[in-house]
Design an enzyme around this catalytic site. Structure first.
Site, PDB file in Angstrom:
ATOM      1  N   GLY A   1       0.804  -1.214   0.000  1.00 37.79           N
ATOM      2  CA  GLY A   1       0.000   0.000   0.000  1.00 37.79           C
ATOM      3  C   GLY A   1       0.842   1.271   0.000  1.00 37.79           C
ATOM      4  O   GLY A   1       1.902   1.351  -0.630  1.00 37.79           O
ATOM      5  N   SER A   2       0.385   2.262   0.762  1.00 34.04           N
ATOM      6  CA  SER A   2       0.985   3.600   0.700  1.00 34.04           C
ATOM      7  C   SER A   2       2.418   3.659   1.198  1.00 34.04           C
ATOM      8  O   SER A   2       3.099   4.669   0.986  1.00 34.04           O
ATOM      9  CB  SER A   2       0.122   4.588   1.493  1.00 34.04           C
ATOM     10  OG  SER A   2      -1.119   4.785   0.844  1.00 34.04           O
ATOM     11  N   THR A   3       2.903   2.605   1.855  1.00 30.98           N
ATOM     12  CA  THR A   3       4.308   2.604   2.279  1.00 30.98           C
ATOM     13  C   THR A   3       5.260   2.625   1.086  1.00 30.98           C
ATOM     14  O   THR A   3       6.451   2.889   1.260  1.00 30.98           O
ATOM     15  CB  THR A   3       4.629   1.387   3.164  1.00 30.98           C
ATOM     16  OG1 THR A   3       4.333   0.191   2.442  1.00 30.98           O
ATOM     17  CG2 THR A   3       3.817   1.413   4.453  1.00 30.98           C
TER      18      THR A   3
END
Length: 250
Positions: free
Chosen positions: A71-73
């Site tokens: 995801g956003s990592t």
């Protein structure tokens, strides 16, 4: 030292697991100077002295063996690459209005539409649209090369049984929508250890370090992945995001 850090790592998981009613969670603590893994924690865990309710999944060290979409990592990696390539600066403005981006039959959306954002705000506000637009400004093989350089798609070579390879498909098979979604961590899979190791490039001014489950007392040489100034720019953005989250939490 190790038991104290291990207990801390496990203890920090309990609150978020209960708050979000999660089925489980993992934590990794590593020393970016030496590459030593100081702690690996998994919840739910088990007591080896009490096997009455022991299930097979509890026996896995999921931080090493299990894969997930990060995801956003992954947004900091996309932005770091674009900075390194000279495509953007931290102050570059990305237009994310109206909070969505249509590519072919698919539409990417932001949870919190924000209009015009600087690159730093794309990280702070976690804009999928901003990240996708930045990624689409680069050749797919360049993005693949970075993901490959930081160790995605290959085992971390810790010598631990069942180490996950992760999933990183060849860039020649990517469609534009897949390149866009991969920029914010969808369509790719990593283990938590792989992700933690990849983040050492920001802690080590652009160098990736080898990891070790054994104690390491001296600093280790890293492999250059990003320019030092690029890594420092992204680290500063991540620290600003952390501070903003802390202020919001109160």
């Amino acid at each position: 030292r190790a038991p104290r850090i291990q207990n801390l790592a496990r203890g920090q998981l309990k609150g978020p697991v209960a708050q979000h009613r999660a089925r489980g969670a993992e934590s990794v603590v590593l020393d970016a100077t030496t590459g030593e893994i100081l702690a690996l924690a998994n919840l739910p865990t088990y007591n080896p002295n009490n096997r009455a309710k022991l299930a097979g999944g509890q026996l896995r060290n999921r931080a090493v063996t299990d894969e997930f979409e990060p995801g956003s990592t992954l947004k900091p990696f996309t932005i770091a690459l674009a900075l390194d390539q000279g495509k953007i600066k931290p102050s570059t403005v990305i237009q994310t209005a109206p909070g969505s981006l249509t590519i072919g039959p698919a539409t990417i959306r932001d949870a919190h539409p924000g209009g015009a954002m600087t690159v730093e705000q794309v990280i702070q506000k976690s804009s999928n649209v901003g990240s996708a637009k930045i990624a689409l400004g680069m050749a797919p093989e360049v993005l693949w090369d970075l993901f490959d350089d930081v160790g995605f798609g290959m085992p971390p070579k810790l010598g631990f049984p069942g180490e996950a390879n992760g999933k990183l498909r060849p860039f020649k098979t990517w469609k534009p929508i897949e390149q866009a979604t991969m920029s914010y961590g969808h369509g790719i899979a990593v283990s938590l250890v792989q992700l933690a190791r990849a983040y050492t490039i920001f802690a080590r001014d652009g160098e990736l370090v080898p990891l070790s489950l054994l104690r390491v007392d001296m600093p280790v040489a890293g492999r250059r992945v990003l320019a030092p100034e690029t890594a420092r720019d992204v680290r500063r953005m991540l620290e600003a995001q952390r501070d903003a989250l802390r202020r919001r939490a109160g």
